[in-house]
Design a protein around this motif. Structure first.
Motif, mmCIF file in Angstrom:
data_model
loop_
_atom_site.group_PDB
_atom_site.id
_atom_site.type_symbol
_atom_site.label_atom_id
_atom_site.label_comp_id
_atom_site.label_asym_id
_atom_site.label_seq_id
_atom_site.Cartn_x
_atom_site.Cartn_y
_atom_site.Cartn_z
ATOM 1 N N ILE A 1 51.169 0.618 85.465
ATOM 2 C CA ILE A 1 52.445 1.373 84.620
ATOM 3 C C ILE A 1 52.224 2.690 84.769
ATOM 4 O O ILE A 1 53.441 3.494 85.233
ATOM 5 N N LEU A 2 51.433 3.498 84.379
ATOM 6 C CA LEU A 2 51.576 4.770 84.322
ATOM 7 C C LEU A 2 51.167 5.368 85.798
ATOM 8 O O LEU A 2 51.991 6.290 85.800
ATOM 9 N N PHE A 3 50.659 4.766 86.630
ATOM 10 C CA PHE A 3 50.670 5.248 88.112
ATOM 11 C C PHE A 3 51.925 5.100 88.701
ATOM 12 O O PHE A 3 52.409 5.955 89.539
ATOM 13 N N TYR A 4 52.470 3.913 88.262
ATOM 14 C CA TYR A 4 53.881 3.707 89.097
ATOM 15 C C TYR A 4 54.886 4.722 88.559
ATOM 16 O O TYR A 4 55.662 5.328 89.250
ATOM 17 N N PHE A 5 54.944 5.220 87.212
ATOM 18 C CA PHE A 5 55.838 6.148 86.677
ATOM 19 C C PHE A 5 55.367 7.298 86.848
ATOM 20 O O PHE A 5 56.312 8.199 87.085
ATOM 21 N N SER A 6 54.046 7.678 87.241
ATOM 22 C CA SER A 6 53.895 9.066 87.998
ATOM 23 C C SER A 6 54.230 9.132 89.327
ATOM 24 O O SER A 6 54.711 10.331 89.760
ATOM 25 N N LEU A 7 54.352 8.049 90.126
ATOM 26 C CA LEU A 7 55.073 8.227 91.536
ATOM 27 C C LEU A 7 56.380 8.391 91.252
ATOM 28 O O LEU A 7 57.263 9.124 92.182
ATOM 29 N N LEU A 8 56.982 7.624 90.347
ATOM 30 C CA LEU A 8 58.637 7.848 90.112
ATOM 31 C C LEU A 8 58.930 9.379 89.817
ATOM 32 O O LEU A 8 59.964 9.958 90.344
ATOM 33 N N LEU B 1 43.589 3.730 93.214
ATOM 34 C CA LEU B 1 43.073 4.935 93.604
ATOM 35 C C LEU B 1 43.994 5.556 94.651
ATOM 36 O O LEU B 1 44.329 6.638 94.766
ATOM 37 N N ILE B 2 44.776 4.353 95.550
ATOM 38 C CA ILE B 2 45.500 4.823 96.620
ATOM 39 C C ILE B 2 46.662 5.580 96.201
ATOM 40 O O ILE B 2 47.155 6.615 96.989
ATOM 41 N N VAL B 3 47.050 5.164 95.037
ATOM 42 C CA VAL B 3 48.260 6.079 94.333
ATOM 43 C C VAL B 3 47.982 7.501 94.177
ATOM 44 O O VAL B 3 48.980 8.328 93.951
ATOM 45 N N LEU B 4 46.606 7.863 93.987
ATOM 46 C CA LEU B 4 46.411 9.150 93.745
ATOM 47 C C LEU B 4 46.261 10.229 95.219
ATOM 48 O O LEU B 4 45.919 11.341 95.305
ATOM 49 N N PHE B 5 46.058 9.340 96.175
ATOM 50 C CA PHE B 5 45.727 10.159 97.606
ATOM 51 C C PHE B 5 47.271 10.878 97.926
ATOM 52 O O PHE B 5 48.303 10.333 97.985
ATOM 53 N N PRO B 6 47.127 12.079 98.205
ATOM 54 C CA PRO B 6 48.130 13.005 98.410
ATOM 55 C C PRO B 6 48.798 12.492 99.761
ATOM 56 O O PRO B 6 50.240 12.567 99.639
ATOM 57 N N THR B 7 48.468 12.136 100.684
ATOM 58 C CA THR B 7 48.935 11.396 101.871
ATOM 59 C C THR B 7 50.054 10.095 101.496
ATOM 60 O O THR B 7 51.042 10.097 101.761
ATOM 61 N N ASN C 1 35.114 7.894 90.895
ATOM 62 C CA ASN C 1 36.238 8.068 91.996
ATOM 63 C C ASN C 1 37.412 8.669 91.357
ATOM 64 O O ASN C 1 38.132 9.413 91.922
ATOM 65 N N TYR C 2 37.746 7.999 90.015
ATOM 66 C CA TYR C 2 38.820 8.613 89.365
ATOM 67 C C TYR C 2 39.155 10.083 89.155
ATOM 68 O O TYR C 2 40.075 10.816 89.609
ATOM 69 N N PHE C 3 38.053 10.504 88.811
ATOM 70 C CA PHE C 3 37.929 12.137 88.575
ATOM 71 C C PHE C 3 37.922 12.874 90.137
ATOM 72 O O PHE C 3 38.586 13.615 90.086
ATOM 73 N N TYR C 4 37.207 12.358 90.963
ATOM 74 C CA TYR C 4 37.155 12.832 92.206
ATOM 75 C C TYR C 4 38.501 12.898 92.864
ATOM 76 O O TYR C 4 38.910 14.073 93.309
ATOM 77 N N PHE C 5 39.135 11.832 92.846
ATOM 78 C CA PHE C 5 40.842 11.755 93.644
ATOM 79 C C PHE C 5 41.675 12.409 92.949
ATOM 80 O O PHE C 5 42.558 13.059 93.430
ATOM 81 N N SER C 6 41.440 12.591 91.357
ATOM 82 C CA SER C 6 42.458 13.068 90.677
ATOM 83 C C SER C 6 42.368 14.796 90.736
ATOM 84 O O SER C 6 43.446 15.204 90.912
ATOM 85 N N LEU C 7 41.014 15.062 90.858
ATOM 86 C CA LEU C 7 40.745 16.742 91.334
ATOM 87 C C LEU C 7 41.407 16.870 92.436
ATOM 88 O O LEU C 7 41.911 17.943 92.847
ATOM 89 N N TYR C 8 41.159 16.110 93.626
ATOM 90 C CA TYR C 8 41.744 16.234 95.005
ATOM 91 C C TYR C 8 43.391 16.477 94.988
ATOM 92 O O TYR C 8 43.889 17.344 95.517
ATOM 93 N N ILE D 1 45.003 16.992 92.414
ATOM 94 C CA ILE D 1 45.554 18.513 91.695
ATOM 95 C C ILE D 1 45.380 19.387 92.519
ATOM 96 O O ILE D 1 46.260 20.461 92.597
ATOM 97 N N ILE D 2 44.414 19.756 93.167
ATOM 98 C CA ILE D 2 44.055 20.883 94.138
ATOM 99 C C ILE D 2 45.090 20.762 95.189
ATOM 100 O O ILE D 2 45.504 22.112 95.530
ATOM 101 N N SER D 3 45.418 19.735 95.664
ATOM 102 C CA SER D 3 46.283 19.513 96.745
ATOM 103 C C SER D 3 47.733 20.020 96.425
ATOM 104 O O SER D 3 48.426 20.830 97.120
ATOM 105 N N ILE D 4 48.318 19.825 95.203
ATOM 106 C CA ILE D 4 49.652 20.000 94.749
ATOM 107 C C ILE D 4 49.579 21.524 94.341
ATOM 108 O O ILE D 4 50.669 22.314 94.815
ATOM 109 N N GLY D 5 48.366 21.925 93.896
ATOM 110 C CA GLY D 5 48.285 23.412 93.281
ATOM 111 C C GLY D 5 48.177 24.231 94.450
ATOM 112 O O GLY D 5 49.130 25.079 94.503
#
Length: 418
Positions: free
Chosen positions: A12-19, A120-126, A399-406, A408-412
């Motif tokens: 649910i959190l990931f879905y709303f993060s995408l919204l 994890l796919i929902v964390l991928f910038p692409t 994996n969650y820390f790694y791709f979350s950081l990626y 954040i870096i991408s958006i930043g």
């Protein structure tokens, strides 16, 4: 029960993060919005005059397949907002199909762990960028992961002939949406040959491939609507066999491959002691010399200057920190040694890697073009001799820390550049 509730909350959190990203116009790769805006008129043209636009598509100067824009034209009546919401939810099928693929391979792993990995796919910038700003790449990715699902069922000897046909159909759809996926037929058809040998089943699969590809080749070469090789194609095909272009691909694609493997190395779930090289120092010397030759011919500066982007995470990090390619070369060297190990483990790994290289014919190389596809290949198709219990909690957290950081870096980075 508690773990299941936590996973459901995470979904649910990931879905709303995408919204949230949708309504904030998030563009985590920096170019998705510009591509969306620049190509918006194409669907309008298909809707107003379908046949003329189809037969003169190459005049528009775009190298993307027209299929996605034809699909978009069908949904123009929903309005721009409604259409984007529709595609966003359609692309949410990608992590769902990925989860079902993981279930076929990691049969002894709990479903909750597999769900957490698929999320994890929902964390991928692409994924986020192209789900929010719909693009042909992600539609091709959806059909590609569906084709992998049927291929994995085929590999598990589940209704093998029918699943081979289903796979072929969806791989064809992925190639129609994004032609680069079509190159993976090299890997898949050899797998079908190994299973069926010369037989009626293999001939039927071959015939289906031919029939499904005929409209594509008829459109490109008989009607001469060759959008792939237009002037905006970033030298597609023209410089493909140029030594500089090949070495660029080898170095950068290896670094991208290692990028998606790194969290599994960090968690200790992939361990290679490089026995092949430790036992035979001559082999290490030979492969080191080969790698140095590849590095000597490496020069991505021209390709980068075309769009002021590309090269992948490690290329950009290396040039940001050291103003050169040293870090990229170091990372790619270890990735190269690792690849030699897995090529020796299974020749199909080499075939898959060659297909990966061939799938990017232009001189530009963006990590976005390999995401989330590379993650699918790493976990679903490459034979890495993975540990049986690959996804323990430590691996999932890393994996969650790694791709979350990626992310954040991408958006930043994109925010600062804008």
């Amino acid at each position: 029960m508690i773990i299941t509730k936590k996973i459901n909350i995470l979904i649910i959190l990931f879905y709303f993060s995408l919204l949230l990203g949708f309504f904030l116009d998030e563009d985590s790769i920096g170019g998705a919005f510009n591509d969306y805006e620049g190509h918006a008129h194409i669907a309008e043209k298909f809707k107003s005059n379908f046949l003329y636009t189809l037969l003169n598509y190459n005049d528009l100067g775009h190298r993307h397949s027209p299929i996605f824009y034809i699909v978009k034209s069908i949904f123009l009546n929903f309005g721009e907002l409604g259409q984007r919401i529709l595609f966003l939810h359609l692309f949410l099928l990608i992590p769902i199909i990925f989860y079902n693929c993981l279930k076929i391979i990691f049969i002894n792993t709990s479903k909750n762990k597999l769900k957490s990995i698929s999320l994890l796919i929902v964390l991928f910038p692409t994924f986020r960028a192209y789900a929010i700003w719909p693009d042909p790449h992600l539609l091709g990715t959806l059909f590609f992961v569906i084709s992998i699902y049927f291929y994995l069922k085929f590999k598990k000897n589940i209704n093998i002939f029918h699943n081979a046909l289903y796979h072929t159909f969806f791989l064809s759809l992925s190639a129609y949406c994004s032609p680069n996926f079509g190159l993976f037929i090299i890997f898949f058809f050899l797998a079908f040959y190994n299973k069926f040998n010369f037989s009626k089943n293999l001939f039927a699969i071959f015939l289906l491939n031919i029939l499904l590809s005929l409209p594509f080749f008829y459109y490109l070469f008989f009607l001469e609507v060759n959008f792939i090789f237009n002037n905006n194609g970033w030298d597609i095909g023209h410089n493909f066999y140029n030594i500089n272009n090949i070495t660029n691909k080898i170095i950068i694609v290896i670094s991208i491959f290692l990028f998606y493997l790194l969290p599994f190395f960090l968690s200790g779930k992939i361990k290679y002691n490089f026995k092949y090289f430790s036992k035979n120092k001559i082999n290490l010397i030979v492969h080191t010399l080969i790698f140095f030759v590849v590095c000597y011919f490496f020069d991505f500066s021209y390709a980068y200057s075309l769009t002021n982007s590309g090269g992948g995470f490690f290329y950009n990090l290396s040039n940001l920190i050291f103003k050169n390619n040293v870090l990229l070369f170091v990372v790619s060297f270890f990735g190269y040694l690792f690849l030699i190990e897995i090529f020796r483990l299974d020749k199909n790994n080499l075939i898959l890697f060659i297909a990966l290289i061939l799938s990017n014919p232009q001189i530009t190389i963006w990590q976005a073009n390999f995401s989330p596809t590379m993650f699918f290949l790493v976990l679903l198709l490459f034979n890495l001799k993975l540990k049986r219990e690959l996804f323990n909690l430590n691996t999932i957290y890393i994996n969650y820390f790694y791709f979350s950081l990626y992310l954040i870096i991408s958006i930043g980075a994109k925010t600062l550049l804008n």
